[in-house]
Scaffold this active site. Structure first.
Site, mmCIF file in Angstrom:
data_model
loop_
_atom_site.group_PDB
_atom_site.id
_atom_site.type_symbol
_atom_site.label_atom_id
_atom_site.label_comp_id
_atom_site.label_asym_id
_atom_site.label_seq_id
_atom_site.Cartn_x
_atom_site.Cartn_y
_atom_site.Cartn_z
ATOM 1 N N ASN A 209 0.847 -1.192 0.000
ATOM 2 C CA ASN A 209 0.000 0.000 0.000
ATOM 3 C C ASN A 209 0.883 1.242 0.000
ATOM 4 O O ASN A 209 2.110 1.143 -0.061
ATOM 5 C CB ASN A 209 -0.961 -0.015 1.190
ATOM 6 C CG ASN A 209 -0.231 -0.168 2.514
ATOM 7 O OD1 ASN A 209 0.613 0.649 2.878
ATOM 8 N ND2 ASN A 209 -0.542 -1.238 3.247
ATOM 9 N N ASP A 279 -4.477 -6.656 4.736
ATOM 10 C CA ASP A 279 -5.535 -7.524 5.240
ATOM 11 C C ASP A 279 -5.488 -8.909 4.593
ATOM 12 O O ASP A 279 -5.961 -9.885 5.182
ATOM 13 C CB ASP A 279 -6.907 -6.895 4.981
ATOM 14 C CG ASP A 279 -7.120 -5.618 5.783
ATOM 15 O OD1 ASP A 279 -6.685 -5.585 6.949
ATOM 16 O OD2 ASP A 279 -7.699 -4.664 5.239
ATOM 17 N N LYS A 289 9.851 -16.296 -10.758
ATOM 18 C CA LYS A 289 9.065 -15.238 -11.387
ATOM 19 C C LYS A 289 7.978 -15.834 -12.268
ATOM 20 O O LYS A 289 8.235 -16.690 -13.118
ATOM 21 C CB LYS A 289 9.971 -14.329 -12.220
ATOM 22 C CG LYS A 289 9.222 -13.218 -12.938
ATOM 23 C CD LYS A 289 10.145 -12.403 -13.831
ATOM 24 C CE LYS A 289 9.341 -11.390 -14.634
ATOM 25 N NZ LYS A 289 10.193 -10.613 -15.550
ATOM 26 N N PRO A 305 -2.800 -12.455 9.545
ATOM 27 C CA PRO A 305 -3.117 -12.392 10.979
ATOM 28 C C PRO A 305 -3.445 -10.955 11.378
ATOM 29 O O PRO A 305 -2.802 -10.008 10.933
ATOM 30 C CB PRO A 305 -1.836 -12.888 11.647
ATOM 31 C CG PRO A 305 -0.760 -12.711 10.640
ATOM 32 C CD PRO A 305 -1.410 -12.899 9.307
ATOM 33 N N ASP A 306 -4.469 -10.788 12.193
ATOM 34 C CA ASP A 306 -4.907 -9.460 12.640
ATOM 35 C C ASP A 306 -4.088 -9.064 13.872
ATOM 36 O O ASP A 306 -4.381 -9.496 14.991
ATOM 37 C CB ASP A 306 -6.401 -9.473 12.962
ATOM 38 C CG ASP A 306 -6.980 -8.074 13.112
ATOM 39 O OD1 ASP A 306 -6.287 -7.215 13.704
ATOM 40 O OD2 ASP A 306 -8.103 -7.842 12.656
ATOM 41 N N LEU A 308 -3.595 -6.069 15.431
ATOM 42 C CA LEU A 308 -4.231 -5.198 16.421
ATOM 43 C C LEU A 308 -5.255 -5.965 17.253
ATOM 44 O O LEU A 308 -5.324 -5.801 18.475
ATOM 45 C CB LEU A 308 -4.879 -3.996 15.729
ATOM 46 C CG LEU A 308 -5.540 -2.967 16.641
ATOM 47 C CD1 LEU A 308 -4.566 -2.414 17.662
ATOM 48 C CD2 LEU A 308 -6.148 -1.834 15.803
ATOM 49 N N PHE A 323 -4.781 2.659 14.703
ATOM 50 C CA PHE A 323 -4.952 3.664 13.653
ATOM 51 C C PHE A 323 -5.959 3.143 12.639
ATOM 52 O O PHE A 323 -6.023 1.930 12.393
ATOM 53 C CB PHE A 323 -3.620 3.940 12.946
ATOM 54 C CG PHE A 323 -2.781 4.998 13.591
ATOM 55 C CD1 PHE A 323 -2.555 6.215 12.962
ATOM 56 C CD2 PHE A 323 -2.215 4.775 14.835
ATOM 57 C CE1 PHE A 323 -1.774 7.194 13.562
ATOM 58 C CE2 PHE A 323 -1.435 5.742 15.446
ATOM 59 C CZ PHE A 323 -1.218 6.959 14.807
ATOM 60 N N LYS A 337 -14.065 -0.004 15.059
ATOM 61 C CA LYS A 337 -12.746 -0.637 15.139
ATOM 62 C C LYS A 337 -12.196 -0.573 16.560
ATOM 63 O O LYS A 337 -11.623 -1.555 17.061
ATOM 64 C CB LYS A 337 -11.778 0.048 14.170
ATOM 65 C CG LYS A 337 -10.405 -0.625 14.093
ATOM 66 C CD LYS A 337 -9.565 -0.038 12.970
ATOM 67 C CE LYS A 337 -8.250 -0.784 12.827
ATOM 68 N NZ LYS A 337 -7.425 -0.273 11.684
ATOM 69 N N LYS A 341 -11.470 -4.144 18.349
ATOM 70 C CA LYS A 341 -10.066 -4.473 18.569
ATOM 71 C C LYS A 341 -9.616 -4.214 20.006
ATOM 72 O O LYS A 341 -8.453 -4.417 20.338
ATOM 73 C CB LYS A 341 -9.191 -3.658 17.605
ATOM 74 C CG LYS A 341 -9.558 -3.808 16.123
ATOM 75 C CD LYS A 341 -9.390 -5.221 15.622
ATOM 76 C CE LYS A 341 -9.863 -5.384 14.185
ATOM 77 N NZ LYS A 341 -8.944 -4.856 13.186
#
Length: 404
Positions: A209, A279, A289, A305-306, A308, A323, A337, A341
């Site tokens: 990202n 995510d 390649k 894996p999450d 937070l 965040f 959230k 969390k």
């Protein structure tokens, strides 16, 4: 906060140097001992005698003009400083400090200094926005240098824009706030995540990202200045060098970051999850390649894996800050959230807003606790926002009776 402190005031050569006389006077009135260092260019705009009269101390300009044979002046001044402020700071002196150049009394003293450094830039609007100047400021910020943003308005060159030296009262106020922040997190162990994560498709391609890591780096630098023992777990970043005095751990994938955070959770007082963690990740990673085989490519992804959520479940007495980068329904998603969390605070920003997106030097955010909106932060630099966030964390802990 300035009474009895030794303040080194560096003055470089811009038209705003005349404001340094007022700044010096205000610092002396606060009870500070002010040691003035001027560049040769600064003396073209304001005389050393003026600053000597106001500060009641000798003014230093020449590295080789040793006024006291018992000491080496630039080392002695650097060692005695409680705080250093450069006002005005030209593009030239910022570039010297960023690149380790020491060719006059001011730059030599700065390289020998261990005290916190504040820089108040003043220059033409286009100079301030030049990529080289921006790069140098980012480099210094990553080393723990703090910037006092210039104001917008009429500049001496005739342009109107950002580049006016902050007013002396503003600089003094900033210095007092800065000095009051220093011990806020003394004795705390703080873990911060920063940047984006990388999820491999094959040895040469990956999913990621736009996160630069600038916010996390700014928080780490500010927490270190406030006396905390800081671990920075960094993913894929473009924020420059790691802040000085901060232990850093490289964790490029979501799984690596999960392992790095959970391994240290039990020994951490405050966790600040500023990283933008993927995510999803490819369900399988090609060992070589991948070659083009057709017009379309279908990727099968699986959840990462999450971090937070796991931290929230296992936090015990650890204070957890999450965040949330959103593009709509900011408050609704932020509160959802925070509750899901099990965060103590959540920092939410609308990354579609100008000045608040990934990779910018500024941010706009709202901070929530379990009762709702706690503070609405307007656009400010990420180092400024980092300090505001950490002050809120410190005051929240103090109000809860959680002291080291």
């Amino acid at each position: 906060m300035l009474h009895g402190k030794t303040i080194v005031l560096g003055i470089s050569g811009g038209i705003a140097a005349f404001k340094a006389a007022s700044l010096c006077s205000k610092l002396v009135a606060k009870g500070a001992s002010v040691q003035v260092i001027m560049t040769a260019s600064a003396a073209k705009f304001i005389t050393p005698l003026t600053l000597q009269t106001i500060s009641r101390n000798p003014v230093y300009m020449d590295t080789f003009d040793e006024k006291d044979p018992s000491v080496v002046s630039h080392i002695n001044i650097a060692d005695s400083a409680d705080l250093i402020v450069i006002a005005p700071a030209t593009a030239n002196v910022i570039g010297k400090l960023a690149n380790g150049i020491a060719d006059d009394m001011l730059s030599t003293t700065l390289l020998a200094a261990t005290a916190p450094i504040l820089i108040a830039p003043a220059m033409n609007v286009h100079m301030y926005a030049h990529p080289a100047v921006e790069h140098n400021m980012r480099t210094l910020a990553s080393r723990g240098v703090t910037f006092i943003d210039p104001n917008e308005g009429q500049l001496a060159c005739g342009y109107v824009g950002k580049g006016r030296l902050a007013e002396p009262d503003e600089i003094v106020d900033f210095m007092e706030r800065f000095m009051s922040e220093e011990p806020l997190l003394a004795g705390r162990r703080v873990l911060i995540t920063a940047g984006g994560t990388i999820e491999r498709l094959d040895p040469v391609r990956y999913i990621t990202n736009d996160s630069s890591g600038k916010m996390g780096f700014a928080i780490a630098a500010a927490a270190r200045r406030m006396g905390a023992e800081v671990v920075l777990v960094a993913g894929n970043t473009s924020a420059g060098s790691f802040p000085e005095g901060v232990q850093h751990v490289q964790a490029l994938s979501a799984q690596e970051m999960y392992d790095a955070v959970l391994r240290r959770l039990a020994d951490t007082d405050i966790v600040i999850m500023a990283a933008a963690v993927s995510d999803y990740r490819p369900k399988s990673v090609a060992p070589q390649k991948m070659k083009k085989t057709g017009e379309n490519l279908i990727l099968e992804l699986e959840r990462t894996p999450d971090i937070l959520q796991t931290v929230g479940q296992r936090k015990g007495k650890t204070f957890v800050v999450g965040f949330a980068a959103e593009t709509e329904h900011l408050e609704e998603y932020a509160m959802d959230k925070l509750q899901r969390k099990n965060c103590d605070l959540l920092v939410a920003n609308d990354v579609s807003q100008e000045g608040a997106g990934f990779g910018t030097d500024t941010n706009i955010a709202q901070i929530y606790n379990k009762d709702g909106l706690l503070e609405n932060l307007p656009m400010m630099t990420k180092p400024e926002m980092a300090c505001r966030l950490l002050r809120i964390i410190a005051s929240t802990l103090e109000a809860a009776g959680d002291r080291v």
